[in-house]
Every structure is written in structure tokens, then in C-alpha cells.
Motif scaffolding. Structure first.
Motif, mmCIF file in Angstrom:
data_model
loop_
_atom_site.group_PDB
_atom_site.id
_atom_site.type_symbol
_atom_site.label_atom_id
_atom_site.label_comp_id
_atom_site.label_asym_id
_atom_site.label_seq_id
_atom_site.Cartn_x
_atom_site.Cartn_y
_atom_site.Cartn_z
ATOM 1 N N ALA A 1 -2.547 35.704 53.578
ATOM 2 C CA ALA A 1 -3.582 36.654 53.161
ATOM 3 C C ALA A 1 -2.885 37.926 52.669
ATOM 4 N N TYR A 2 -3.337 38.429 51.540
ATOM 5 C CA TYR A 2 -2.768 39.653 50.980
ATOM 6 C C TYR A 2 -3.816 40.324 50.114
ATOM 7 N N ALA A 3 -3.521 41.542 49.668
ATOM 8 C CA ALA A 3 -4.428 42.295 48.813
ATOM 9 C C ALA A 3 -3.706 42.651 47.520
ATOM 10 N N VAL A 4 -4.446 42.601 46.437
ATOM 11 C CA VAL A 4 -3.876 42.877 45.116
ATOM 12 C C VAL A 4 -4.701 43.961 44.429
ATOM 13 N N ARG A 5 -4.016 44.865 43.771
ATOM 14 C CA ARG A 5 -4.672 45.891 42.959
ATOM 15 C C ARG A 5 -4.073 45.807 41.563
ATOM 16 N N VAL A 6 -4.908 45.730 40.559
ATOM 17 C CA VAL A 6 -4.457 45.642 39.171
ATOM 18 C C VAL A 6 -4.736 46.984 38.507
ATOM 19 N N ARG A 7 -3.728 47.549 37.882
ATOM 20 C CA ARG A 7 -3.872 48.831 37.176
ATOM 21 C C ARG A 7 -3.405 48.685 35.733
ATOM 22 N N CYS A 8 -4.059 49.409 34.854
ATOM 23 C CA CYS A 8 -3.631 49.459 33.450
ATOM 24 C C CYS A 8 -2.426 50.387 33.336
ATOM 25 N N ASP A 9 -1.570 50.144 32.344
ATOM 26 C CA ASP A 9 -0.474 51.062 32.050
ATOM 27 C C ASP A 9 -1.058 52.409 31.618
ATOM 28 N N ASP A 10 -0.231 53.454 31.657
ATOM 29 C CA ASP A 10 -0.661 54.771 31.192
ATOM 30 C C ASP A 10 -1.226 54.681 29.784
ATOM 31 N N HIS A 11 -2.313 55.387 29.559
ATOM 32 C CA HIS A 11 -2.982 55.506 28.255
ATOM 33 C C HIS A 11 -3.763 54.260 27.852
ATOM 34 N N TYR A 12 -3.906 53.284 28.735
ATOM 35 C CA TYR A 12 -4.703 52.088 28.458
ATOM 36 C C TYR A 12 -5.883 52.049 29.426
ATOM 37 N N TYR A 13 -7.048 51.688 28.916
ATOM 38 C CA TYR A 13 -8.275 51.723 29.698
ATOM 39 C C TYR A 13 -9.106 50.473 29.413
ATOM 40 N N GLY A 14 -10.128 50.263 30.240
ATOM 41 C CA GLY A 14 -11.065 49.177 30.028
ATOM 42 C C GLY A 14 -10.795 47.982 30.925
ATOM 43 N N VAL A 15 -11.746 47.049 30.909
ATOM 44 C CA VAL A 15 -11.683 45.866 31.754
ATOM 45 C C VAL A 15 -10.464 45.009 31.436
ATOM 46 N N LYS A 16 -10.053 44.996 30.178
ATOM 47 C CA LYS A 16 -8.891 44.194 29.780
ATOM 48 C C LYS A 16 -7.678 45.062 29.436
ATOM 49 N N CYS A 17 -7.760 46.345 29.751
ATOM 50 C CA CYS A 17 -6.675 47.301 29.444
ATOM 51 C C CYS A 17 -6.353 47.299 27.951
ATOM 52 N N ASN A 18 -7.361 47.117 27.110
ATOM 53 C CA ASN A 18 -7.110 47.048 25.673
ATOM 54 C C ASN A 18 -7.660 48.245 24.901
ATOM 55 N N LYS A 19 -8.144 49.265 25.601
ATOM 56 C CA LYS A 19 -8.597 50.499 24.948
ATOM 57 C C LYS A 19 -7.485 51.529 25.115
ATOM 58 N N VAL A 20 -6.998 52.049 24.010
ATOM 59 C CA VAL A 20 -5.875 52.989 24.028
ATOM 60 C C VAL A 20 -6.373 54.399 23.757
#
Length: 93
Positions: free
Chosen positions: A21-40
Motif C-alpha cells: 500500500a502506498y500513496a501517489v501524488r501527480v504534479r505538473c511541471d512548472d508552467h504547465y496546468y490542466g488535467v493532462k498538464c497540457n496547458k502552458v
């Protein structure tokens, strides 16, 4: 599928011999936004624009600037746009 965000999402793996059992957090790189991290949105204060980015990656003009890319300087109050103008905020030529 995991969406980016600040909350950790629990993940559990079980088999006949072990469980994990573990926990995961997904973050976008700097300056990227949105559900798929595809908004710059990269803040800038130069010839190409004068804006900052909000938490959703939307542009907001810095004080004294307006327009689509925040490239239009807001002239000094009372400046006649017919007989004058400005290239930086709060100026009048």
C-alpha cells in the motif's frame, strides 16, 4: 489514470504472497496546468507580454497593461490618445 493535484491518492496491490500500500501524488511541471498538464502559461514581463499566471494557468495582465497578450500600455490618466500616447504604463507623450 491519475489526475494531477495536491492530494495524494492511495494505491494498493495485493497478491497471494504479499500486499503493498502506498500513496501517489501527480504534479505538473512548472508552467504547465490542466488535467493532462497540457496547458502552458509562463509569466513574462518583456516585449512579448506583461502577465502572470493564476492557479489554473490563465493569464492576468500586470498592473498598467491591457490587451490579449497584455502588450498595450495604459497611459497616464488624461493623456489624449488622439494627440499623444505611451509605450509604458502611466506615461504620456
Amino acid at each position: 489514470m491519475m489526475n494531477p493535484g495536491e492530494e495524494k491518492q492511495p494505491v494498493e496491490f495485493r497478491s497471494a504472497a504479499a500486499s503493498l500500500a502506498y500513496a501517489v501524488r501527480v504534479r505538473c511541471d512548472d508552467h504547465y496546468y490542466g488535467v493532462k498538464c497540457n496547458k502552458v502559461c509562463r509569466p513574462r514581463d518583456d516585449y512579448f507580454g506583461h502577465y502572470v499566471c493564476d492557479q489554473m494557468g490563465n493569464r492576468g495582465c500586470m498592473e498598467g497593461w491591457a490587451g490579449t497578450d497584455c502588450k498595450t500600455a495604459l497611459c497616464k490618466q488624461g493623456c489624449s490618445l488622439e494627440h499623444g500616447g505611451c509605450s509604458v504604463p502611466a506615461e504620456c507623450r
